[in-house]
Design an enzyme around this catalytic site. Structure first.
Site, PDB file in Angstrom:
ATOM      1  N   LYS A  90     -22.223  54.295  59.851  1.00 14.58           N
ATOM      2  CA  LYS A  90     -20.845  54.196  60.325  1.00 14.58           C
ATOM      3  C   LYS A  90     -19.990  55.401  59.945  1.00 14.58           C
ATOM      4  CE  LYS A  90     -20.308  49.346  61.301  1.00 14.58           C
ATOM      5  NZ  LYS A  90     -21.534  48.668  60.811  1.00 14.58           N
ATOM      6  N   GLU A 112     -10.393  47.797  62.720  1.00 11.22           N
ATOM      7  CA  GLU A 112     -10.836  46.408  62.599  1.00 11.22           C
ATOM      8  C   GLU A 112     -12.121  46.418  61.784  1.00 11.22           C
ATOM      9  OE1 GLU A 112     -11.773  48.358  65.065  1.00 11.22           O
ATOM     10  OE2 GLU A 112     -13.941  48.018  64.953  1.00 11.22           O
ATOM     11  N   SER A 378     -30.471  51.534  59.971  1.00  6.19           N
ATOM     12  CA  SER A 378     -29.043  51.847  60.103  1.00  6.19           C
ATOM     13  C   SER A 378     -28.290  51.797  58.778  1.00  6.19           C
ATOM     14  CB  SER A 378     -28.391  50.900  61.114  1.00  6.19           C
ATOM     15  OG  SER A 378     -28.652  49.547  60.772  1.00  6.19           O
TER      16      SER A 378
HETATM   17  C1  LIG Z   1     -22.162  47.681  61.513  1.00  2.00           C
HETATM   18  C2  LIG Z   1     -23.614  47.831  61.348  1.00  2.00           C
HETATM   19  C3  LIG Z   1     -24.507  47.652  62.425  1.00  2.00           C
HETATM   20  C4  LIG Z   1     -24.062  47.222  63.789  1.00  2.00           C
HETATM   21  O1  LIG Z   1     -23.194  48.067  64.451  1.00  2.00           O
HETATM   22  P1  LIG Z   1     -23.633  48.988  65.669  1.00  2.00           P
HETATM   23  O2  LIG Z   1     -22.358  49.520  66.180  1.00  2.00           O
HETATM   24  O3  LIG Z   1     -24.351  48.124  66.676  1.00  2.00           O
HETATM   25  O4  LIG Z   1     -24.530  50.037  65.125  1.00  2.00           O
HETATM   26  C5  LIG Z   1     -25.855  47.865  62.204  1.00  2.00           C
HETATM   27  N1  LIG Z   1     -26.328  48.203  60.988  1.00  2.00           N
HETATM   28  C6  LIG Z   1     -25.511  48.380  59.929  1.00  2.00           C
HETATM   29  C7  LIG Z   1     -26.098  48.764  58.623  1.00  2.00           C
HETATM   30  C8  LIG Z   1     -24.137  48.188  60.071  1.00  2.00           C
HETATM   31  O5  LIG Z   1     -23.344  48.358  59.003  1.00  2.00           O
END
Ligand SMILES: *Cc1c(COP(=O)(O)O)cnc(C)c1O
Length: 401
Positions: A90, A112, A378
């Site tokens: 993020k 948000e 992610s």
């Molecule tokens: C917020 C988040 C997501 C989901 O958000 P996307 O916009 O779909 O990427 C996925 N993995 C992690 C670790 C997150 O913090």
């Protein structure tokens, strides 16, 4: 550019657009006019890449996961967004948008947040830039994600608990839009995923596209070709997925597999699998697939993963899914928990429960032994350890607890 990228009107096929209240029209229009010249300027690129390198810690490694590869009979590389500052992808987006906001002369940032991850990433870059930061968060989430609330406050952000609706992410988005309506002049709304009115889905996808930009040269270094056979990512609003696929969208040699949160299952009321269960509607300024009742009321999303808990989906992904450019799988809570334990025990990496959904997709595909798979982790799972432990019975074979 192909039918999978945004067009001049802000649409991806039937999806996208900018459905905003009259009072925001000028704001959104100004942003539409301003964003490309700014983010394509040398000045912006220099600052953005310098911060990604020295502050975020990029490039994030592309790691060959040998034990996981042996388990699935192919060659798996993990794109390690979990190693970024603040622990997820993020921050790539918030770094980019805070620079954009500054160059547009904005002084106050609103955002948000659901689980609090985007709130923390926003509060982080606001501290870095010395900007005022206000975060809208459903009261339910404020209570269940207390550590992230404390982190945001420590970083100097003001957290506003939202008490409308289900008091979760969707309500926090609505409240942020309401606040923006009251302060259109000085305020920049820093959106956390590839959602919202045009141009946000395009802005966020571009900010995250650094992920696939790196995958290209990293793969080339490791295997002598710059594309994989499969790209796999989890999908909530769609930002880490958009970043993972961005530079491969028109490369049909690359199969794109995305994992959305099935919750208890797509045939139950406890799901967040919007692409499987949604229908066309307008949510938070964009036409997209939405989970809704027959009367058009937004349904609450359910999943064990707070970061995937959203009843909509970015318009870019809605378009790619209906045109079958991407294959979208629904991964249930138990499958994600299992996959999270598996990566932990095979590779010594505790993934975010969101990322564990992408890992669980491996089990639903069949590979050739020479297939090259790039899977984006992610985020890191430190925040989810309690959830994994509370559900350890779902991963019995790993459990000598
Ligand atoms: C917020 C988040 C997501 C989901 O958000 P996307 O916009 O779909 O990427 C996925 N993995 C992690 C670790 C997150 O913090």
């Amino acid at each position: 550019m192909s039918e999978f990228f945004v067009d001049e009107q802000g649409f991806y096929g039937n999806f996208g657009g900018a459905y905003v209240p009259e009072i925001l029209y000028k704001c959104v229009h100004d942003l539409q006019q301003a964003y490309l010249p700014i983010i394509e300027s040398d000045d912006f690129k220099r600052e953005y890449h310098a911060l990604l390198k020295d502050y975020v810690g990029r490039p994030s490694p592309l790691y060959e996961a040998k034990r996981l590869s042996a388990r699935y009979g192919c060659k798996i590389y993990l794109k390690r967004e979990d190693l970024n500052h603040t622990g997820a992808h993020k921050i790539n987006n918030t770094i980019g948008q805070i620079l954009l906001a500054k160059k547009m002369g904005k002084t106050r940032i609103i955002a948000e947040t659901g689980a609090g991850q985007h709130g923390v990433a926003t509060a982080t870059v606001c501290a870095l830039m010395g900007m005022q930061c206000e975060v809208f968060m459903g009261k339910t989430d404020v209570e269940r994600q207390h550590t992230n609330v404390e982190r945001m406050r420590m970083l100097g952000a003001q957290v506003h608990p939202v008490t409308t609706g289900n008091m979760t992410l969707s309500d926090a988005c609505s409240e942020a839009i309401r606040d923006w309506c009251c302060h259109p002049q000085d305020t920049y709304y820093l959106v956390g995923s590839t959602m919202g009115p045009h141009p946000y889905p395009d802005i966020v996808a571009r900010m995250q596209s650094v992920i696939s930009e790196e995958i290209k040269w990293q793969l080339n270094e490791k295997i002598g070709r710059d594309y994989p056979d499969y790209l796999i990512a989890c999908i909530g609003g769609g930002s880490n997925a958009a970043g993972t696929i961005y530079h491969y969208i028109d490369d049909l040699r690359v199969r794109i597999v995305l994992a959305e949160a099935g919750g208890h299952g797509i045939d139950t009321d406890y799901t967040a699998a919007t692409i499987h269960c949604g229908s066309e509607g307008i949510l938070h300024g964009a036409r997209t697939l939405v989970m809704q009742t027959d009367e058009g009321q937004i349904k609450e999303a359910f999943t064990i993963s707070a970061g995937l808990d959203y009843p909509g989906i970015g318009p870019m992904h809605a378009n790619m899914a209906v045109k079958k450019r991407s294959k979208v799988l629904a991964v249930n809570d138990d499958e994600a928990i299992y996959a999270g334990y598996e990566l932990t025990r095979l590779e010594g990496i505790i993934p975010a429960i969101e990322s564990a959904h992408a890992l669980a997709a491996l089990n639903k595909l069949s590979f050739n032994s020479d297939d090259v798979v790039v899977l984006t982790v992610s985020g890191r799972g430190d925040k989810d350890v309690q959830t994994y432990l509370n559900n350890k019975s779902l991963a019995k074979e790993y459990g000598n607890f």
